[in-house]
Design a protein around this motif. Structure first.
Motif, PDB file in Angstrom:
ATOM      1  N   UNK A 105      -4.061  -2.855 -21.834  1.00 47.03           N
ATOM      2  CA  UNK A 105      -2.758  -3.520 -22.007  1.00 47.03           C
ATOM      3  C   UNK A 105      -1.983  -3.669 -20.702  1.00 47.03           C
ATOM      4  N   UNK A 106      -2.371  -2.912 -19.693  1.00 44.73           N
ATOM      5  CA  UNK A 106      -1.573  -2.862 -18.462  1.00 44.73           C
ATOM      6  C   UNK A 106      -1.614  -4.197 -17.715  1.00 44.73           C
ATOM      7  N   UNK A 107      -0.442  -4.801 -17.529  1.00 46.42           N
ATOM      8  CA  UNK A 107      -0.366  -6.099 -16.857  1.00 46.42           C
ATOM      9  C   UNK A 107       0.039  -5.999 -15.384  1.00 46.42           C
ATOM     10  N   UNK A 108       0.926  -5.091 -15.070  1.00 45.88           N
ATOM     11  CA  UNK A 108       1.385  -4.981 -13.687  1.00 45.88           C
ATOM     12  C   UNK A 108       2.007  -3.603 -13.460  1.00 45.88           C
ATOM     13  N   UNK A 109       1.827  -3.107 -12.242  1.00 47.08           N
ATOM     14  CA  UNK A 109       2.430  -1.834 -11.868  1.00 47.08           C
ATOM     15  C   UNK A 109       3.494  -2.104 -10.805  1.00 47.08           C
ATOM     16  N   UNK A 110       4.646  -1.496 -10.970  1.00 44.49           N
ATOM     17  CA  UNK A 110       5.694  -1.563  -9.953  1.00 44.49           C
ATOM     18  C   UNK A 110       5.720  -0.211  -9.245  1.00 44.49           C
ATOM     19  N   UNK A 111       5.353  -0.241  -7.964  1.00 46.80           N
ATOM     20  CA  UNK A 111       5.308   0.993  -7.177  1.00 46.80           C
ATOM     21  C   UNK A 111       6.608   1.081  -6.385  1.00 46.80           C
ATOM     22  N   UNK A 124       1.288   5.452   0.797  1.00 47.41           N
ATOM     23  CA  UNK A 124       0.259   4.553   1.337  1.00 47.41           C
ATOM     24  C   UNK A 124      -1.079   4.814   0.652  1.00 47.41           C
ATOM     25  N   UNK A 125      -1.434   6.095   0.529  1.00 45.33           N
ATOM     26  CA  UNK A 125      -2.717   6.442  -0.096  1.00 45.33           C
ATOM     27  C   UNK A 125      -2.761   5.968  -1.548  1.00 45.33           C
ATOM     28  N   UNK A 126      -1.664   6.206  -2.266  1.00 53.39           N
ATOM     29  CA  UNK A 126      -1.640   5.785  -3.662  1.00 53.39           C
ATOM     30  C   UNK A 126      -1.759   4.265  -3.774  1.00 53.39           C
ATOM     31  N   UNK A 127      -0.997   3.567  -2.966  1.00 50.01           N
ATOM     32  CA  UNK A 127      -1.010   2.105  -3.040  1.00 50.01           C
ATOM     33  C   UNK A 127      -2.384   1.546  -2.674  1.00 50.01           C
ATOM     34  N   UNK A 128      -3.020   2.158  -1.673  1.00 52.65           N
ATOM     35  CA  UNK A 128      -4.360   1.720  -1.279  1.00 52.65           C
ATOM     36  C   UNK A 128      -5.335   1.938  -2.435  1.00 52.65           C
ATOM     37  N   UNK A 129      -5.209   3.082  -3.080  1.00 51.85           N
ATOM     38  CA  UNK A 129      -6.076   3.377  -4.235  1.00 51.85           C
ATOM     39  C   UNK A 129      -5.827   2.381  -5.364  1.00 51.85           C
ATOM     40  N   UNK A 130      -4.544   2.128  -5.624  1.00 50.85           N
ATOM     41  CA  UNK A 130      -4.183   1.209  -6.707  1.00 50.85           C
ATOM     42  C   UNK A 130      -4.742  -0.188  -6.425  1.00 50.85           C
ATOM     43  N   UNK A 132      -7.371  -0.875  -4.940  1.00 46.54           N
ATOM     44  CA  UNK A 132      -8.804  -0.841  -5.213  1.00 46.54           C
ATOM     45  C   UNK A 132      -9.148  -0.974  -6.688  1.00 46.54           C
ATOM     46  N   UNK A 133      -8.182  -0.682  -7.567  1.00 41.37           N
ATOM     47  CA  UNK A 133      -8.461  -0.781  -9.007  1.00 41.37           C
ATOM     48  C   UNK A 133      -8.439  -2.231  -9.491  1.00 41.37           C
ATOM     49  N   UNK A 134      -7.791  -3.095  -8.733  1.00 42.40           N
ATOM     50  CA  UNK A 134      -7.709  -4.497  -9.140  1.00 42.40           C
ATOM     51  C   UNK A 134      -6.545  -4.805 -10.077  1.00 42.40           C
ATOM     52  N   UNK A 135      -5.757  -3.786 -10.445  1.00 41.48           N
ATOM     53  CA  UNK A 135      -4.588  -4.020 -11.306  1.00 41.48           C
ATOM     54  C   UNK A 135      -3.501  -4.702 -10.461  1.00 41.48           C
ATOM     55  N   UNK A 136      -2.897  -5.774 -10.988  1.00 40.81           N
ATOM     56  CA  UNK A 136      -1.821  -6.410 -10.221  1.00 40.81           C
ATOM     57  C   UNK A 136      -0.663  -5.430  -9.997  1.00 40.81           C
ATOM     58  N   UNK A 137      -0.094  -5.464  -8.813  1.00 43.08           N
ATOM     59  CA  UNK A 137       1.055  -4.578  -8.579  1.00 43.08           C
ATOM     60  C   UNK A 137       2.044  -5.209  -7.617  1.00 43.08           C
ATOM     61  N   UNK A 138       3.276  -4.710  -7.682  1.00 41.98           N
ATOM     62  CA  UNK A 138       4.329  -5.108  -6.747  1.00 41.98           C
ATOM     63  C   UNK A 138       4.885  -3.843  -6.123  1.00 41.98           C
ATOM     64  N   UNK A 139       5.210  -3.933  -4.843  1.00 41.92           N
ATOM     65  CA  UNK A 139       5.901  -2.821  -4.186  1.00 41.92           C
ATOM     66  C   UNK A 139       7.391  -3.101  -4.303  1.00 41.92           C
ATOM     67  N   UNK A 140       8.153  -2.096  -4.718  1.00 37.21           N
ATOM     68  CA  UNK A 140       9.603  -2.264  -4.814  1.00 37.21           C
ATOM     69  C   UNK A 140      10.253  -1.273  -3.857  1.00 37.21           C
ATOM     70  N   UNK A 141      10.844  -1.777  -2.797  1.00 37.52           N
ATOM     71  CA  UNK A 141      11.510  -0.913  -1.826  1.00 37.52           C
ATOM     72  C   UNK A 141      12.939  -0.680  -2.304  1.00 37.52           C
ATOM     73  N   UNK A 142      13.225   0.583  -2.661  1.00 36.66           N
ATOM     74  CA  UNK A 142      14.483   0.922  -3.339  1.00 36.66           C
ATOM     75  C   UNK A 142      15.602   1.309  -2.363  1.00 36.66           C
ATOM     76  N   UNK A 143      16.806   1.354  -2.912  1.00 35.71           N
ATOM     77  CA  UNK A 143      18.006   1.869  -2.213  1.00 35.71           C
ATOM     78  C   UNK A 143      18.350   1.083  -0.954  1.00 35.71           C
TER      79      UNK A 143
END
Ligand code: GDP
Length: 196
Positions: A105-111, A124-130, A132-143
Protein backbone atom coordinates in the motif's frame (compact mmCIF):
# COMPACT_ATOMS: atom_id res chain seq x y z
CA UNK A 1 -6.38 18.99 -1.10
CA UNK A 2 -8.40 19.99 1.95
CA UNK A 3 -8.26 17.76 5.02
CA UNK A 4 -11.78 17.19 6.31
CA UNK A 5 -11.14 14.36 8.70
CA UNK A 6 -8.27 12.64 10.44
CA UNK A 7 -8.78 9.71 12.74
CA UNK A 8 -6.47 7.35 14.55
CA UNK A 9 -6.97 3.77 13.37
CA UNK A 10 -4.39 1.50 14.96
CA UNK A 11 -0.82 0.98 16.06
CA UNK A 12 1.09 -1.84 14.42
CA UNK A 13 4.06 -3.80 15.69
CA UNK A 14 5.05 -4.91 12.25
CA UNK A 15 3.73 -6.00 8.89
CA UNK A 16 1.34 -8.70 10.15
CA UNK A 17 -0.24 -6.08 12.39
CA UNK A 18 -0.85 -3.46 9.69
CA UNK A 19 -4.46 -2.75 8.68
CA UNK A 20 -5.87 -5.24 6.18
CA UNK A 21 -7.12 -2.59 3.83
CA UNK A 22 -6.25 -1.27 0.40
CA UNK A 23 -5.90 2.39 1.42
CA UNK A 24 -2.93 4.18 -0.13
CA UNK A 25 -0.40 4.91 2.61
CA UNK A 26 1.99 7.84 3.00
CA UNK A 27 4.65 7.42 5.65
CA UNK A 28 6.51 10.02 7.69
CA UNK A 29 9.85 9.33 9.30
CA UNK A 30 12.69 11.28 10.84
CA UNK A 31 14.97 11.46 13.85
CA UNK A 32 13.37 12.45 17.10
CA UNK A 33 12.93 16.20 17.55
CA UNK A 34 12.97 16.83 13.79
CA UNK A 35 9.42 18.18 13.99
CA UNK A 36 7.47 15.13 12.86
CA UNK A 37 4.66 15.44 15.41
CA UNK A 38 4.28 19.13 14.63
CA UNK A 39 4.12 18.33 10.92
CA UNK A 40 1.49 15.62 11.37
CA UNK A 41 -0.61 18.00 13.43
CA UNK A 42 -0.22 20.72 10.83
CA UNK A 43 -1.18 18.41 7.98
CA UNK A 44 -4.21 17.09 9.78
CA UNK A 45 -5.33 20.41 11.27
CA UNK A 46 -5.84 18.41 14.42
CA UNK A 47 -3.46 19.59 17.00
CA UNK A 48 -3.76 16.53 19.19
CA UNK A 49 -3.40 13.87 16.53
CA UNK A 50 0.30 13.16 16.83
CA UNK A 51 -0.07 13.00 20.60
CA UNK A 52 -1.49 9.54 20.03
CA UNK A 53 1.81 8.42 18.56
CA UNK A 54 3.70 9.98 21.43
CA UNK A 55 1.84 8.15 24.19
CA UNK A 56 3.94 5.63 26.12
CA UNK A 57 4.13 2.31 24.35
CA UNK A 58 3.33 3.75 20.95
CA UNK A 59 6.56 5.55 20.11
CA UNK A 60 8.13 2.41 18.66
CA UNK A 61 5.02 1.37 16.76
CA UNK A 62 3.72 2.25 13.30
CA UNK A 63 0.73 4.50 13.89
CA UNK A 64 -1.98 4.63 11.22
CA UNK A 65 -4.36 7.53 10.69
CA UNK A 66 -7.16 7.63 8.14
CA UNK A 67 -7.40 10.94 6.31
CA UNK A 68 -10.57 12.09 4.58
CA UNK A 69 -11.73 8.49 4.89
CA UNK A 70 -9.57 7.81 1.87
CA UNK A 71 -5.86 7.56 2.48
CA UNK A 72 -3.62 6.77 5.39
CA UNK A 73 -0.93 8.82 7.04
CA UNK A 74 1.52 6.46 8.73
CA UNK A 75 3.63 7.86 11.54
CA UNK A 76 6.77 5.72 11.68
CA UNK A 77 9.05 5.51 14.71
CA UNK A 78 12.25 7.51 14.47
CA UNK A 79 15.20 5.55 13.17
CA UNK A 80 17.48 6.82 15.89
CA UNK A 81 17.57 3.88 18.23
CA UNK A 82 20.38 1.81 16.82
CA UNK A 83 20.97 -0.33 19.91
CA UNK A 84 17.90 -2.49 19.41
CA UNK A 85 18.08 -2.84 15.65
CA UNK A 86 19.11 -6.09 14.07
CA UNK A 87 22.82 -5.91 13.48
CA UNK A 88 24.30 -5.59 10.06
CA UNK A 89 21.15 -4.37 8.43
CA UNK A 90 20.09 -0.94 9.51
CA UNK A 91 20.14 1.25 12.52
CA UNK A 92 16.42 1.42 12.84
CA UNK A 93 13.46 -0.58 13.98
CA UNK A 94 13.16 -3.74 11.90
CA UNK A 95 9.38 -3.41 11.78
CA UNK A 96 9.97 -0.15 9.99
CA UNK A 97 12.46 -1.72 7.59
CA UNK A 98 10.08 -4.51 6.70
CA UNK A 99 7.20 -2.07 6.28
CA UNK A 100 9.21 0.16 3.95
CA UNK A 101 10.52 -2.75 1.90
CA UNK A 102 7.40 -4.84 1.66
CA UNK A 103 4.18 -2.91 2.24
CA UNK A 104 2.23 -2.95 -1.03
CA UNK A 105 0.00 0.00 0.00
CA UNK A 106 2.94 2.34 0.55
CA UNK A 107 2.90 5.12 -2.05
CA UNK A 108 5.46 7.62 -0.80
CA UNK A 109 7.73 8.26 2.17
CA UNK A 110 8.39 11.74 3.52
CA UNK A 111 11.79 11.80 5.19
CA UNK A 112 12.05 14.74 7.59
CA UNK A 113 15.45 16.32 8.05
CA UNK A 114 16.36 19.25 10.30
CA UNK A 115 17.35 22.07 7.94
CA UNK A 116 19.57 23.68 10.58
CA UNK A 117 22.03 20.81 10.59
CA UNK A 118 24.82 19.87 8.24
CA UNK A 119 24.32 16.33 6.89
CA UNK A 120 23.95 13.81 9.69
CA UNK A 121 25.28 10.35 9.02
CA UNK A 122 22.09 8.60 10.12
CA UNK A 123 19.90 10.71 7.82
CA UNK A 124 22.18 10.18 4.84
CA UNK A 125 22.54 6.45 5.45
CA UNK A 126 18.81 5.98 5.89
CA UNK A 127 17.96 8.00 2.80
CA UNK A 128 20.54 6.11 0.73
CA UNK A 129 19.05 2.82 1.92
CA UNK A 130 15.52 4.02 1.20
CA UNK A 131 16.57 5.05 -2.31
CA UNK A 132 17.76 1.50 -2.85
CA UNK A 133 14.31 0.09 -2.06
CA UNK A 134 12.74 1.88 -5.01
CA UNK A 135 9.92 3.37 -2.90
CA UNK A 136 9.16 6.95 -3.99
CA UNK A 137 10.22 9.47 -1.38
CA UNK A 138 10.55 13.19 -0.72
CA UNK A 139 13.01 14.88 1.60
CA UNK A 140 11.37 17.50 3.79
CA UNK A 141 13.79 19.97 5.35
CA UNK A 142 12.03 21.18 8.50
CA UNK A 143 12.12 24.30 10.70
CA UNK A 144 13.23 26.64 7.92
CA UNK A 145 11.83 29.62 9.86
CA UNK A 146 14.70 29.24 12.29
CA UNK A 147 17.41 30.52 9.96
CA UNK A 148 18.13 32.36 6.71
CA UNK A 149 17.18 30.99 3.31
CA UNK A 150 20.89 30.97 2.42
CA UNK A 151 21.77 28.76 5.37
CA UNK A 152 18.93 26.36 4.58
CA UNK A 153 20.02 26.20 0.94
CA UNK A 154 23.62 25.48 1.97
CA UNK A 155 22.57 22.58 4.21
CA UNK A 156 20.32 21.13 1.51
CA UNK A 157 23.15 21.34 -1.01
CA UNK A 158 25.52 19.60 1.39
CA UNK A 159 22.96 16.88 2.01
CA UNK A 160 22.43 16.34 -1.71
CA UNK A 161 26.19 16.14 -2.21
CA UNK A 162 26.52 13.48 0.51
CA UNK A 163 23.61 11.55 -0.92
CA UNK A 164 24.96 11.67 -4.45
CA UNK A 165 27.78 9.40 -3.32
CA UNK A 166 25.15 6.70 -2.77
CA UNK A 167 22.29 7.47 -5.14
CA UNK A 168 22.31 8.14 -8.85
CA UNK A 169 19.09 10.16 -8.97
CA UNK A 170 18.39 13.46 -7.23
CA UNK A 171 15.49 13.14 -4.77
CA UNK A 172 12.45 15.35 -4.51
CA UNK A 173 13.19 18.13 -1.99
CA UNK A 174 10.70 20.20 0.00
CA UNK A 175 11.11 22.69 2.82
CA UNK A 176 8.74 23.21 5.72
CA UNK A 177 7.93 25.27 8.74
CA UNK A 178 5.13 24.48 11.10
CA UNK A 179 5.34 28.07 12.26
CA UNK A 180 4.57 29.63 8.87
CA UNK A 181 2.78 26.51 7.51
CA UNK A 182 5.28 26.46 4.63
CA UNK A 183 5.50 23.10 2.91
CA UNK A 184 2.06 21.86 3.98
CA UNK A 185 0.50 22.46 0.57
CA UNK A 186 3.50 20.87 -1.20
CA UNK A 187 3.22 17.69 0.85
CA UNK A 188 -0.53 17.46 0.30
CA UNK A 189 0.01 18.07 -3.42
CA UNK A 190 2.42 15.12 -3.60
CA UNK A 191 -0.15 12.96 -1.85
CA UNK A 192 -3.01 14.13 -4.07
CA UNK A 193 -0.92 13.39 -7.17
CA UNK A 194 -0.43 9.78 -6.02
CA UNK A 195 -4.12 9.36 -5.34
CA UNK A 196 -4.80 10.16 -8.98
P1 GDP B 1 9.33 15.16 16.83
O1 GDP B 1 10.12 14.61 17.97
O2 GDP B 1 10.00 14.91 15.53
O3 GDP B 1 7.89 14.72 16.82
O4 GDP B 1 9.38 16.75 16.99
P2 GDP B 1 8.29 17.78 17.50
O5 GDP B 1 7.21 17.98 16.51
O6 GDP B 1 7.87 17.40 18.91
O7 GDP B 1 9.15 19.11 17.53
C1 GDP B 1 10.32 19.25 18.30
C2 GDP B 1 10.47 20.71 18.71
O8 GDP B 1 10.69 21.52 17.55
C3 GDP B 1 9.23 21.30 19.37
O9 GDP B 1 9.66 22.20 20.37
C4 GDP B 1 8.52 22.03 18.24
O10 GDP B 1 7.74 23.09 18.69
C5 GDP B 1 9.69 22.52 17.41
N1 GDP B 1 9.37 22.64 15.99
C6 GDP B 1 8.88 21.68 15.18
N2 GDP B 1 8.72 22.13 13.92
C7 GDP B 1 9.10 23.42 13.93
C8 GDP B 1 9.18 24.44 12.92
O11 GDP B 1 8.87 24.26 11.73
N3 GDP B 1 9.65 25.67 13.32
C9 GDP B 1 10.03 25.91 14.61
N4 GDP B 1 10.49 27.15 14.90
N5 GDP B 1 9.98 24.98 15.58
C10 GDP B 1 9.52 23.75 15.25
Amino acid sequence: MQIHSAEFITSARGLPDCPAWDRPEFAFIGRSNVGKSSMINLLSNKYALAKVSATPGKTRLLNFFLMNGLWSLVDLPGYGFAQTARSGKFAFNEWVGDYLEQRANLRRVFVLIDSRLTPQRLDVDFTAWLGGTGVPFSLVFTKVDKQSVTKTRANIDLFQASLSQHLASVPDVLTSSTKTRAGRADILRRIAASLG
